[in-house]
Motif scaffolding. Structure first.
Motif, mmCIF file in Angstrom:
data_model
loop_
_atom_site.group_PDB
_atom_site.id
_atom_site.type_symbol
_atom_site.label_atom_id
_atom_site.label_comp_id
_atom_site.label_asym_id
_atom_site.label_seq_id
_atom_site.Cartn_x
_atom_site.Cartn_y
_atom_site.Cartn_z
ATOM 1 N N ARG A 32 6.667 -7.397 0.036
ATOM 2 C CA ARG A 32 7.136 -7.628 -1.329
ATOM 3 C C ARG A 32 6.033 -7.311 -2.347
ATOM 4 N N ASN A 33 4.798 -7.695 -2.038
ATOM 5 C CA ASN A 33 3.692 -7.418 -2.961
ATOM 6 C C ASN A 33 3.399 -5.930 -3.063
ATOM 7 N N PHE A 34 3.528 -5.204 -1.947
ATOM 8 C CA PHE A 34 3.372 -3.739 -2.012
ATOM 9 C C PHE A 34 4.493 -3.125 -2.846
ATOM 10 N N GLU A 35 5.706 -3.646 -2.692
ATOM 11 C CA GLU A 35 6.825 -3.172 -3.498
ATOM 12 C C GLU A 35 6.559 -3.427 -4.984
ATOM 13 N N ALA A 36 5.996 -4.580 -5.305
ATOM 14 C CA ALA A 36 5.664 -4.905 -6.691
ATOM 15 C C ALA A 36 4.623 -3.928 -7.243
ATOM 16 N N MET A 37 3.609 -3.610 -6.433
ATOM 17 C CA MET A 37 2.587 -2.652 -6.873
ATOM 18 C C MET A 37 3.214 -1.282 -7.131
ATOM 19 N N GLU A 38 4.115 -0.865 -6.235
ATOM 20 C CA GLU A 38 4.788 0.415 -6.423
ATOM 21 C C GLU A 38 5.650 0.398 -7.680
ATOM 22 N N ALA A 39 6.347 -0.709 -7.915
ATOM 23 C CA ALA A 39 7.170 -0.828 -9.120
ATOM 24 C C ALA A 39 6.303 -0.731 -10.369
#
Length: 146
Positions: free
Chosen positions: A51-58
């Protein structure tokens, strides 16, 4: 006692009951007892990390609202690493939402001081704590409450 805990005790040099043992990875008896329970701070670690990697990508593609939602979930779940707290506080600071930045920063400070984090995460939190405390004080001054 679960099979995993028995395995750790047997192959870490400790006796079956764990008295005087030196556990695999340096885990204490208390840490071993929390594995797989609701009190296990790493129970959903891989999901939270994803989820945190997804947030960084977002964030990287400019979808800051999505990043905020994902980081907020990590904060609410008391994720054991500082990254989502730092990023979320920075986003709120850029938006001049100092009360929100303070809330997130204080959440990490509370978690770091709780003593409930796994040993490696606790050491990292201890190193970052002073910076978070300084940031919280700055937000308090910005809000006129410090």
């Amino acid at each position: 006692m679960g099979r995993f805990r028995r395995f750790l005790r047997r192959f870490s040099g400790g006796d079956e009951e764990g008295r005087g043992s030196s556990h695999l990875g340096g885990l204490t008896d208390e840490e071993l007892e929390r594995i797989g329970t609701e009190e296990d701070p790493l129970a959903d670690y891989e999901e939270a990390l994803r989820r945190n990697f997804e947030a960084m990508e977002a964030e990287g593609r400019g979808d800051v609202e999505r990043a905020i939602l994902l980081y907020e979930q990590s904060v609410a779940e008391r994720f054991v690493e500082s990254h989502p707290y730092e990023r979320l506080a920075m986003i709120y600071e850029r938006r001049r939402r100092y009360a929100e930045a303070l809330r997130v920063t204080e959440s990490f400070i509370e978690l770091a001081r709780s003593g409930t984090m796994p040993r490696g995460a606790q050491r990292s939190a201890d190193r970052r704590l002073a910076g978070f405390e300084e940031r919280a004080e700055r937000y308090r001054r910005m809000l006129g409450s410090g």
